[in-house]
Design an enzyme around this catalytic site. Sequence first.
Site, PDB file in Angstrom:
ATOM      1  CG  ASP A  14      -2.283   0.758   1.356  1.00 14.95           C
ATOM      2  OD1 ASP A  14      -2.513   0.971   0.691  1.00 14.95           O
ATOM      3  OD2 ASP A  14      -2.496   0.945   2.065  1.00 14.95           O
ATOM      4  NE  ARG A  27      -4.339   6.948  -7.409  1.00 19.72           N
ATOM      5  CZ  ARG A  27      -4.213   6.573  -6.076  1.00 19.72           C
ATOM      6  NH1 ARG A  27      -3.360   7.685  -5.613  1.00 19.72           N
ATOM      7  NH2 ARG A  27      -4.385   5.402  -6.190  1.00 19.72           N
ATOM      8  CG  HIS A  31      -0.238   2.195  -9.650  1.00 18.15           C
ATOM      9  ND1 HIS A  31       0.235   1.847  -8.190  1.00 18.15           N
ATOM     10  CD2 HIS A  31      -0.429   2.911 -10.011  1.00 18.15           C
ATOM     11  CE1 HIS A  31      -1.268   1.947  -7.559  1.00 18.15           C
ATOM     12  NE2 HIS A  31      -2.002   2.491  -8.746  1.00 18.15           N
ATOM     13  CG  LEU A 125       8.721 -16.806  -3.392  1.00 19.22           C
ATOM     14  CD1 LEU A 125       8.745 -16.974  -1.951  1.00 19.22           C
ATOM     15  CD2 LEU A 125       8.957 -16.025  -4.183  1.00 19.22           C
ATOM     16  CB  SER A 183      -8.188  -3.768   2.315  1.00 21.40           C
ATOM     17  OG  SER A 183      -7.790  -2.412   3.499  1.00 21.40           O
TER      18      SER A 183
HETATM   19  C1  FPP Z   1      -2.141   0.024  -3.101  1.00 22.88           C
HETATM   20  O1  FPP Z   1      -1.636   1.632  -4.083  1.00 22.88           O
HETATM   21  C2  FPP Z   1      -1.037  -0.116  -4.431  1.00 22.88           C
HETATM   22  C3  FPP Z   1      -2.032  -1.155  -5.138  1.00 22.88           C
HETATM   23  C4  FPP Z   1      -3.574  -1.101  -5.468  1.00 22.88           C
HETATM   24  C5  FPP Z   1      -1.710  -1.780  -6.033  1.00 22.88           C
HETATM   25  C6  FPP Z   1      -0.315  -2.672  -5.599  1.00 22.88           C
HETATM   26  C7  FPP Z   1      -0.086  -3.059  -7.343  1.00 22.88           C
HETATM   27  C8  FPP Z   1       1.336  -2.531  -7.578  1.00 22.88           C
HETATM   28  C9  FPP Z   1       2.612  -2.482  -6.129  1.00 22.88           C
HETATM   29  C10 FPP Z   1       2.112  -3.272  -8.783  1.00 22.88           C
HETATM   30  C11 FPP Z   1       1.255  -4.628  -9.777  1.00 22.88           C
HETATM   31  C12 FPP Z   1       1.867  -5.532  -8.821  1.00 22.88           C
HETATM   32  C13 FPP Z   1       2.472  -6.831  -9.529  1.00 22.88           C
HETATM   33  C14 FPP Z   1       2.526  -7.972  -9.346  1.00 22.88           C
HETATM   34  C15 FPP Z   1       2.938  -6.620 -11.364  1.00 22.88           C
HETATM   35  P1  FPP Z   1      -3.011   2.650  -3.563  1.00 22.88           P
HETATM   36  O2  FPP Z   1      -2.270   2.601  -4.845  1.00 22.88           O
HETATM   37  O3  FPP Z   1      -3.457   2.725  -2.790  1.00 22.88           O
HETATM   38  O4  FPP Z   1      -2.035   4.079  -2.943  1.00 22.88           O
HETATM   39  P2  FPP Z   1      -2.161   5.518  -1.812  1.00 22.88           P
HETATM   40  O5  FPP Z   1      -2.680   5.100  -0.807  1.00 22.88           O
HETATM   41  O6  FPP Z   1      -0.998   5.995  -1.255  1.00 22.88           O
HETATM   42  O7  FPP Z   1      -3.770   5.561  -2.851  1.00 22.88           O
END
Ligand code: FPP
Length: 230
Positions: A14, A27, A31, A125, A183
């Site tokens: 997160d 944003r 990511h 893994l 969540s």
């Molecule tokens: C949370 O940050 C993250 C996500 C919703 C996506 C997680 C995905 C990745 C790290 C990349 C994809 C993974 C793979 C395996 C390809 P947020 O957007 O909720 O952040 P915020 O809470 O600060 O807005």
Amino acid sequence: MTDLLPKHVAIIMDGNGRWAKARRLPRTMGHKKGVDTTKAIVRHAGKIGIEYLTLYAFSTENWSRPEDEINDLMGLLRVFLKSEAADLHKNNVRLRVIGARDRLSDDIVKMIENVEGMTADNTGLNLNVALDYGGRQEILKAVNDAVKLGNLIDEETFSNMLFTTDIPDPDVLIRTSGEMRISNFLLWQCAYTEFVFSDVLWPDFSTDELNKAISEYQNRDRRYGRVESN
Ligand code: FPP
């Protein structure tokens, strides 16, 4: 207290959005950097001997994000699956994707099936990526399957009706970015899981941070509802 390495580490990755916002970046950049972190953490987990690593990449609720952001996340997933497949295989990683697949694009489903097939016999893994995953939806699906079976079932049978069939419950669940909630992640599976929260945003989460979270887990006294043993 246990010095044992957790067998199964689950992570709610997160804070990508906040990482980008702090830098006045879109944003997507958060990511993108988050994917780099993911790759480094997967490598490190394999190296230190973690047997199962489960990552929350996209929740059932994430479909309600703006369409552009969903497309960006799916794009990053495509790149990840394409560019990492050979490397994961070479490193003896077995990849499994948990979650529903009916809302994913056909090409992504195909890529997932390919990597899962290619790595199915790997013995290093076990990397589980949760995609269009929701704990309640998973439990409901299993309940409906059980109802169709028409007889009473026990915990073990029910566990094996979830996406995580054959995967042991997580020993530790790590959530980054200072948020302290589950969540809708692995609701059934986390019944006795230790939770470790880190204030670090996912794009900044390092291998050292993972080691720190594991040490915190190792200092916990897991009693599973029993009294302390001397
Ligand atoms: C949370 O940050 C993250 C996500 C919703 C996506 C997680 C995905 C990745 C790290 C990349 C994809 C993974 C793979 C395996 C390809 P947020 O957007 O909720 O952040 P915020 O809470 O600060 O807005």
